[in-house]
Every structure is written in C-alpha cells, then in structure tokens.
Write a protein that holds these residues in place. Structure first.
Motif, mmCIF file in Angstrom:
data_model
loop_
_atom_site.group_PDB
_atom_site.id
_atom_site.type_symbol
_atom_site.label_atom_id
_atom_site.label_comp_id
_atom_site.label_asym_id
_atom_site.label_seq_id
_atom_site.Cartn_x
_atom_site.Cartn_y
_atom_site.Cartn_z
ATOM 1 N N LEU A 15 0.866 -1.092 -0.077
ATOM 2 C CA LEU A 15 -0.004 0.010 0.114
ATOM 3 C C LEU A 15 0.763 1.268 -0.129
ATOM 4 N N ALA A 16 0.535 2.183 -1.186
ATOM 5 C CA ALA A 16 1.530 3.318 -1.120
ATOM 6 C C ALA A 16 0.550 4.335 -0.507
ATOM 7 N N ALA A 17 1.351 5.570 0.109
ATOM 8 C CA ALA A 17 0.354 6.529 0.580
ATOM 9 C C ALA A 17 1.311 7.842 0.415
ATOM 10 N N GLY A 18 0.671 8.963 -0.089
ATOM 11 C CA GLY A 18 1.560 10.355 -0.283
ATOM 12 C C GLY A 18 0.557 11.348 0.248
ATOM 13 N N GLY A 19 1.409 12.388 0.704
ATOM 14 C CA GLY A 19 0.443 13.553 1.084
ATOM 15 C C GLY A 19 1.235 14.644 1.240
ATOM 16 N N LYS A 20 1.048 15.161 2.348
ATOM 17 C CA LYS A 20 1.612 16.655 2.496
ATOM 18 C C LYS A 20 3.085 16.372 2.876
ATOM 19 N N GLU A 21 3.686 15.253 3.402
ATOM 20 C CA GLU A 21 4.885 14.944 3.724
ATOM 21 C C GLU A 21 5.765 14.823 2.174
ATOM 22 N N GLU A 22 6.935 15.261 2.350
ATOM 23 C CA GLU A 22 7.848 15.056 1.022
ATOM 24 C C GLU A 22 8.311 13.618 0.766
ATOM 25 N N ALA A 23 7.353 12.650 0.937
ATOM 26 C CA ALA A 23 7.642 11.386 0.420
ATOM 27 C C ALA A 23 6.331 10.413 0.372
ATOM 28 N N ILE A 24 6.791 9.454 -0.351
ATOM 29 C CA ILE A 24 5.864 8.368 -0.652
ATOM 30 C C ILE A 24 6.131 7.138 0.257
ATOM 31 N N LYS A 25 5.124 6.775 1.159
ATOM 32 C CA LYS A 25 5.470 5.617 2.045
ATOM 33 C C LYS A 25 4.888 4.210 1.472
ATOM 34 N N SER A 44 8.326 18.565 -2.398
ATOM 35 C CA SER A 44 7.170 18.343 -3.139
ATOM 36 C C SER A 44 6.109 17.509 -2.177
ATOM 37 N N SER A 45 4.856 17.903 -2.282
ATOM 38 C CA SER A 45 3.738 17.172 -1.384
ATOM 39 C C SER A 45 2.997 16.500 -2.587
ATOM 40 N N PHE A 46 2.380 15.208 -2.144
ATOM 41 C CA PHE A 46 1.956 14.500 -3.104
ATOM 42 C C PHE A 46 0.244 14.522 -3.063
ATOM 43 N N SER A 62 1.793 16.079 -8.159
ATOM 44 C CA SER A 62 2.373 16.896 -6.918
ATOM 45 C C SER A 62 2.086 18.254 -7.215
ATOM 46 N N TRP A 63 2.347 18.889 -5.803
ATOM 47 C CA TRP A 63 2.284 20.317 -5.687
ATOM 48 C C TRP A 63 3.284 20.977 -6.534
ATOM 49 N N ASP A 64 4.595 20.592 -6.638
ATOM 50 C CA ASP A 64 5.697 21.144 -7.441
ATOM 51 C C ASP A 64 5.437 21.715 -8.791
ATOM 52 N N GLY A 65 4.352 21.317 -9.386
ATOM 53 C CA GLY A 65 3.809 22.093 -10.747
ATOM 54 C C GLY A 65 3.598 21.051 -11.667
ATOM 55 N N ASP A 66 4.214 21.241 -12.767
ATOM 56 C CA ASP A 66 3.857 20.992 -14.363
ATOM 57 C C ASP A 66 4.208 19.464 -14.757
ATOM 58 N N SER A 67 4.391 18.636 -13.613
ATOM 59 C CA SER A 67 4.864 17.145 -14.044
ATOM 60 C C SER A 67 4.120 16.147 -13.341
#
Length: 159
Positions: A15-25, A44-46, A62-67
């Motif tokens: 199970l992958a989880a991503g959010g405000k943290e700058e990581a995918i766990k 980057s937050s996801f 993610s939050w970091d923009g265009d990709s």
C-alpha cells in the motif's frame, strides 16, 4: 500528517501513501504491515499516486507543478518526469494496458503514452509524450480535476 492519496499494488502486497509529507511511504501489508520503503522527494507534497498494472512503477502528481513523476518501486533512483501541465497535477491513473497514464490538473486533462527505456547507467527509465486526443467531451466540467479513472477496457476516461 495529511494523506491525500493511497494506492494498492496490483497484487495486494503493498500500500503506497502520499500527502503533505515530502515522501511516498510504501507499506508491506501482506506480512506484517511494516514500512517497506520511503521514496523521498525534494520540496513536493503529493496529491495523487497510482501503481502501474505491473506493479513496478508508481506515478505521482504533486504540488511542485507541471509534471508527473514515474518512480521505480524497486530501484532507488531519480524518477522519470512527464512535463506538460501548467499547474499542480492533482490526479493520475494508469490505463490497464500499462501504455498510458492520464493526468488531471487545474489546467487540463492529459493522456501520456509511456515507453520504458534503459538509461546509460543500465537502469530502467521511462519516456513519455502527450497523446493527441481527437475528442474530449467535458460535459460542462470546469475547474480542478481531482480524480481520474480509466474504464476497465481503457475505452473511456472519467474525470
């Protein structure tokens, strides 16, 4: 901690989880629900993550923009990037056939043809290019595309 997106691996092992943290766990949920791996991202937050149908790649918006970033779930290396949005990528989804990734943002819905390739270092990387969509019917939808999903036969995309 804020979790914005979760995604099961196709075989149900991780199970992958991503959010405000700058990581995918990535959690091993088959054996003992232990943290298997952390994919670190700089600044980057996801907003969205999705496993590829083969389970070898995680796509993230993610939050970091265009990709959209394509992360190897097995190798520890920099992600491949698909660039083309003009704003935050809020949703990503793999087609069931693995060849396409759809992404949604504040500015557009894009469909990417994704091709695996070997890097000079001998690791697997990905290249991608936007696919020309002959007709996209929005049915009056305007604004941020928070969720996106392929039909089971990949013939349609819901946003």
């Amino acid at each position: 901690r804020v979790v914005r997106s979760v995604s099961w691996s196709p075989d149900g092992t991780f199970l992958a989880a991503g959010g405000k943290e700058e990581a995918i766990k990535i959690w091993d949920v088959k054996e003992c629900f232990e943290l298997e791996r952390t994919i670190e991202a700089s600044s980057s937050s996801f907003w969205s993550i999705a496993w590829s149908p083969c389970g070898g790649v995680l796509a993230s918006g993610s939050w970091d923009g265009d990709s959209i970033k394509l992360w190897s779930s097995r190798q520890r290396r920099r992600p491949s990037e698909l660039r083309g949005h003009n704003n935050i990528v809020c949703s990503v989804a793999w087609s069931h056939a693995l060849h396409f990734v759809a992404s949604g943002s504040c500015d557009a819905v894009r469909i990417w043809e994704v091709n695996p390739e070997m890097t000079p270092a001998g690791t697997l990387g990905f290249t991608g290019s936007p696919v020309t969509v002959e007709r996209v019917a929005s049915r009056g939808h305007m604004g941020v595309v928070w969720a996106i999903s392929w039909a089971e036969d990949d013939s349609a995309l819901a946003v």
